[in-house]
Design an enzyme around this catalytic site. Structure first.
Site, PDB file in Angstrom:
ATOM      1  N   ASP A   1     -50.079  22.101  14.015  1.00  0.00           N
ATOM      2  CA  ASP A   1     -50.931  21.941  15.175  1.00  0.00           C
ATOM      3  C   ASP A   1     -51.815  23.186  15.301  1.00  0.00           C
ATOM      4  O   ASP A   1     -51.524  24.229  14.694  1.00  0.00           O
ATOM      5  CB  ASP A   1     -50.057  21.763  16.426  1.00  0.00           C
ATOM      6  CG  ASP A   1     -50.876  21.441  17.666  1.00  0.00           C
ATOM      7  OD1 ASP A   1     -51.837  20.664  17.545  1.00  0.00           O
ATOM      8  OD2 ASP A   1     -50.557  21.975  18.742  1.00  0.00           O
TER       9      ASP A   1
ATOM     10  N   ASP B   1     -53.832  24.358  18.641  1.00  0.00           N
ATOM     11  CA  ASP B   1     -53.670  25.060  19.916  1.00  0.00           C
ATOM     12  C   ASP B   1     -52.196  25.319  20.200  1.00  0.00           C
ATOM     13  O   ASP B   1     -51.374  24.397  20.180  1.00  0.00           O
ATOM     14  CB  ASP B   1     -54.279  24.239  21.053  1.00  0.00           C
ATOM     15  CG  ASP B   1     -55.789  24.142  20.946  1.00  0.00           C
ATOM     16  OD1 ASP B   1     -56.442  25.190  20.836  1.00  0.00           O
ATOM     17  OD2 ASP B   1     -56.312  23.005  20.951  1.00  0.00           O
TER      18      ASP B   1
ATOM     19  N   ASP C   1     -46.112  23.240  18.911  1.00  0.00           N
ATOM     20  CA  ASP C   1     -45.635  23.962  20.092  1.00  0.00           C
ATOM     21  C   ASP C   1     -45.187  23.016  21.191  1.00  0.00           C
ATOM     22  O   ASP C   1     -44.775  23.470  22.258  1.00  0.00           O
ATOM     23  CB  ASP C   1     -46.735  24.884  20.632  1.00  0.00           C
ATOM     24  CG  ASP C   1     -47.881  24.106  21.266  1.00  0.00           C
ATOM     25  OD1 ASP C   1     -48.398  23.177  20.600  1.00  0.00           O
ATOM     26  OD2 ASP C   1     -48.233  24.393  22.426  1.00  0.00           O
TER      27      ASP C   1
END
Length: 259
Positions: free
Chosen positions: A13, A15, A209
């Site tokens: 990922d 961000d 995250d």
């Protein structure tokens, strides 16, 4: 637990893993550099459909992250791939930005508000009452409802912003029609991404995250999963979920030596 095969390809990922509020996370540049030197297939993923891969490449480059265009996979690209497979040469009414409209143009779709096959809802910072009203009427008229991703909020320096999932809920409430979400946590986004780089889930890993999108999507796609604690999910959040990542690490810096 059966021992997994060595990791030969990586999906990560963007961000919360590589960058946070426009600033690179320590270790991100080194991780990307190690990936490129290794020659292993990899993709940087984002559920954000606003930007084209070329836009994102330029944004990442300004932060010191050297990611080729072909190694960027967005929910807009996953959505376009899905529509191309489902109904080649179709038509769509789009609420979104260049990332979404360019992806549809590239697969030969015609963008129209006249009896489109699909209403496609993507990310934008300029949702208008008129556009939403048009989308609702088209869906009520028979257009199929597609949404790039289910994220209800997105990050900004001022705080959370309403995102695609929240706007999709408004349209669903007005039409009684739920959308098909192409982006994470739908494993479709992972599988189409793996296909794009010629990788296999058994020998691939997903770094994220968020438990509810990144880890879930990786898990359902059959990949090894790594949760980093530099974004949305904290270590205390993990036990609230009925599934777990393969491993929890503090940040992307802890994974450099795994490449």
């Amino acid at each position: 637990m059966a021992e997994r095969k060595p990791i030969e390809s990586w999906l990560t990922d963007m961000d919360g893993v590589l960058i946070h509020e426009g600033v690179p996370i320590p270790g991100a540049a080194e991780f990307i550099k190690r990936l490129r030197e290794s020659g292993k297939p990899f993709l940087v993923l984002t559920n954000n459909s606003i930007y084209t891969p070329r836009d994102l490449q330029a944004r990442l480059a300004r932060m010191g992250l050297d990611v080729p265009v072909d190694n960027i996979w967005t929910s807009a690209l996953a959505t376009a791939k899905f529509l191309e497979d489902q109904r080649p040469g179709g038509t769509a009414y789009v609420i979104g930005e260049a990332g979404m409209t360019t992806a549809l143009h590239d697969i030969g779709y015609i963008l129209t508000d006249h009896e489109p096959d699909y209403v496609v809802l993507g990310e934008t910072r300029t949702y208008s009452f008129e556009a939403l009203t048009r989308a609702i009427r088209l869906i009520n008229g028979g257009a199929r409802f597609i949404c790039t991703n289910p994220d209800e909020t997105g990050p900004s320096t001022e705080g959370p912003l309403p995102a695609t999932g929240a706007v999709a809920a408004l349209i669903t409430k007005a039409t009684g029609k739920a959308p098909y979400f192409a982006g994470k946590p739908n494993p479709l986004m992972m599988r189409t991404g793996l296909n794009a780089i010629g990788a296999h889930s058994e020998t691939s890993a997903m770094i994220g995250d968020r438990m509810d999108t990144d880890v879930l999507a990786g898990l359902e796609a059959g990949m090894e999963t790594f949760l980093v604690l530099t974004g949305v999910t904290t270590s205390g959040d993990v036990d609230r979920y009925p599934f777990r990542p393969s491993k929890i690490v503090d940040s992307i810096a802890d994974l450099i030596d795994r490449v």
